[in-house]
Scaffold this motif. Sequence first.
Motif, PDB file in Angstrom:
ATOM      1  N   MET A   1       1.051  -1.425  -0.055  1.00  0.00           N
ATOM      2  CA  MET A   1       0.063   0.091  -0.119  1.00  0.00           C
ATOM      3  C   MET A   1       0.784   1.459  -0.076  1.00  0.00           C
ATOM      4  O   MET A   1       1.495   1.325   0.755  1.00  0.00           O
ATOM      5  N   ALA A   2       0.541   2.139  -0.863  1.00  0.00           N
ATOM      6  CA  ALA A   2       1.622   3.306  -1.130  1.00  0.00           C
ATOM      7  C   ALA A   2       1.189   4.309   0.057  1.00  0.00           C
ATOM      8  O   ALA A   2       0.009   4.612   0.508  1.00  0.00           O
ATOM      9  N   VAL A   3       2.379   4.899   0.602  1.00  0.00           N
ATOM     10  CA  VAL A   3       2.216   5.917   1.585  1.00  0.00           C
ATOM     11  C   VAL A   3       2.308   7.441   0.917  1.00  0.00           C
ATOM     12  O   VAL A   3       2.813   7.712   0.001  1.00  0.00           O
ATOM     13  N   LEU A   4       1.343   8.367   1.542  1.00  0.00           N
ATOM     14  CA  LEU A   4       1.067   9.547   0.657  1.00  0.00           C
ATOM     15  C   LEU A   4       1.816  10.647   1.604  1.00  0.00           C
ATOM     16  O   LEU A   4       1.946  10.441   2.861  1.00  0.00           O
ATOM     17  N   ALA A   5       2.386  11.564   0.799  1.00  0.00           N
ATOM     18  CA  ALA A   5       3.285  12.627   1.435  1.00  0.00           C
ATOM     19  C   ALA A   5       2.422  13.553   2.541  1.00  0.00           C
ATOM     20  O   ALA A   5       3.036  13.662   3.517  1.00  0.00           O
ATOM     21  N   ARG A   6       1.136  13.729   2.010  1.00  0.00           N
ATOM     22  CA  ARG A   6       0.599  14.673   2.944  1.00  0.00           C
ATOM     23  C   ARG A   6       0.084  13.586   4.357  1.00  0.00           C
ATOM     24  O   ARG A   6       0.329  14.536   5.336  1.00  0.00           O
ATOM     25  N   GLU A   7       0.140  12.318   4.297  1.00  0.00           N
ATOM     26  CA  GLU A   7       0.063  11.746   5.505  1.00  0.00           C
ATOM     27  C   GLU A   7       1.340  11.663   6.222  1.00  0.00           C
ATOM     28  O   GLU A   7       1.262  11.905   7.561  1.00  0.00           O
ATOM     29  N   LEU A   8       2.147  11.634   5.737  1.00  0.00           N
ATOM     30  CA  LEU A   8       3.356  11.565   6.617  1.00  0.00           C
ATOM     31  C   LEU A   8       3.585  12.995   6.961  1.00  0.00           C
ATOM     32  O   LEU A   8       4.059  13.205   8.340  1.00  0.00           O
ATOM     33  N   LEU A   9       3.500  14.041   6.377  1.00  0.00           N
ATOM     34  CA  LEU A   9       3.941  15.311   6.679  1.00  0.00           C
ATOM     35  C   LEU A   9       2.603  15.582   8.001  1.00  0.00           C
ATOM     36  O   LEU A   9       3.233  16.128   8.984  1.00  0.00           O
ATOM     37  N   GLY A  10       1.567  15.318   7.849  1.00  0.00           N
ATOM     38  CA  GLY A  10       0.854  15.478   8.843  1.00  0.00           C
ATOM     39  C   GLY A  10       1.132  14.841  10.029  1.00  0.00           C
ATOM     40  O   GLY A  10       0.986  15.237  11.357  1.00  0.00           O
ATOM     41  N   SER A  70      12.367  14.734   8.060  1.00  0.00           N
ATOM     42  CA  SER A  70      11.563  13.802   8.544  1.00  0.00           C
ATOM     43  C   SER A  70      10.728  13.091   7.764  1.00  0.00           C
ATOM     44  O   SER A  70      10.393  11.716   8.003  1.00  0.00           O
ATOM     45  N   VAL A  71       9.880  13.734   6.847  1.00  0.00           N
ATOM     46  CA  VAL A  71       9.196  13.209   6.031  1.00  0.00           C
ATOM     47  C   VAL A  71       9.826  12.044   5.007  1.00  0.00           C
ATOM     48  O   VAL A  71       9.531  11.151   4.670  1.00  0.00           O
ATOM     49  N   ALA A  72      11.098  12.591   4.648  1.00  0.00           N
ATOM     50  CA  ALA A  72      11.937  11.622   3.652  1.00  0.00           C
ATOM     51  C   ALA A  72      12.320  10.754   4.332  1.00  0.00           C
ATOM     52  O   ALA A  72      12.152   9.304   3.997  1.00  0.00           O
ATOM     53  N   GLN A  73      12.619  10.759   5.710  1.00  0.00           N
ATOM     54  CA  GLN A  73      12.981   9.562   6.510  1.00  0.00           C
ATOM     55  C   GLN A  73      11.958   8.425   6.581  1.00  0.00           C
ATOM     56  O   GLN A  73      12.016   7.274   6.444  1.00  0.00           O
ATOM     57  N   ARG A  74      10.862   8.910   6.693  1.00  0.00           N
ATOM     58  CA  ARG A  74       9.419   7.756   6.656  1.00  0.00           C
ATOM     59  C   ARG A  74       9.293   7.275   5.440  1.00  0.00           C
ATOM     60  O   ARG A  74       8.911   6.213   5.514  1.00  0.00           O
ATOM     61  N   PHE A  75       9.605   7.998   4.480  1.00  0.00           N
ATOM     62  CA  PHE A  75       9.331   7.481   3.193  1.00  0.00           C
ATOM     63  C   PHE A  75      10.353   6.420   3.007  1.00  0.00           C
ATOM     64  O   PHE A  75      10.052   5.144   2.613  1.00  0.00           O
TER      65      PHE A  75
END
Length: 88
Positions: A1-10, A70-75
């Motif tokens: 399942m793909a992760v969305l940038a807006r979710e990670l940023l949130g 932080s978002v990049a790390q979570r990706f």
Amino acid sequence: MAVLARELLGEVLREERMRQRRTLREVSLAARVSLGYLSEVERGQKEASSELLQSIAGALGVSQSRLYGSVAQRFAEADAREEAVLAA
């Protein structure tokens, strides 16, 4: 399942706000963003503009580069999990 940038940023924004023990109301007032909209951004339901993110980051006292880092790390972590599942 793909992760969305807006979710990670949130997630990153919410965790930073919670780490500072600040309320949505406090940050929304400081960022000059409606409380409801900030809540939707934190829950990954709205994709905030770069101007809005700059305002929120400023209200939290963090740099945009730190947020995006932080978002990049979570990706990267999500990609590694997905690769592990595919390899199994």
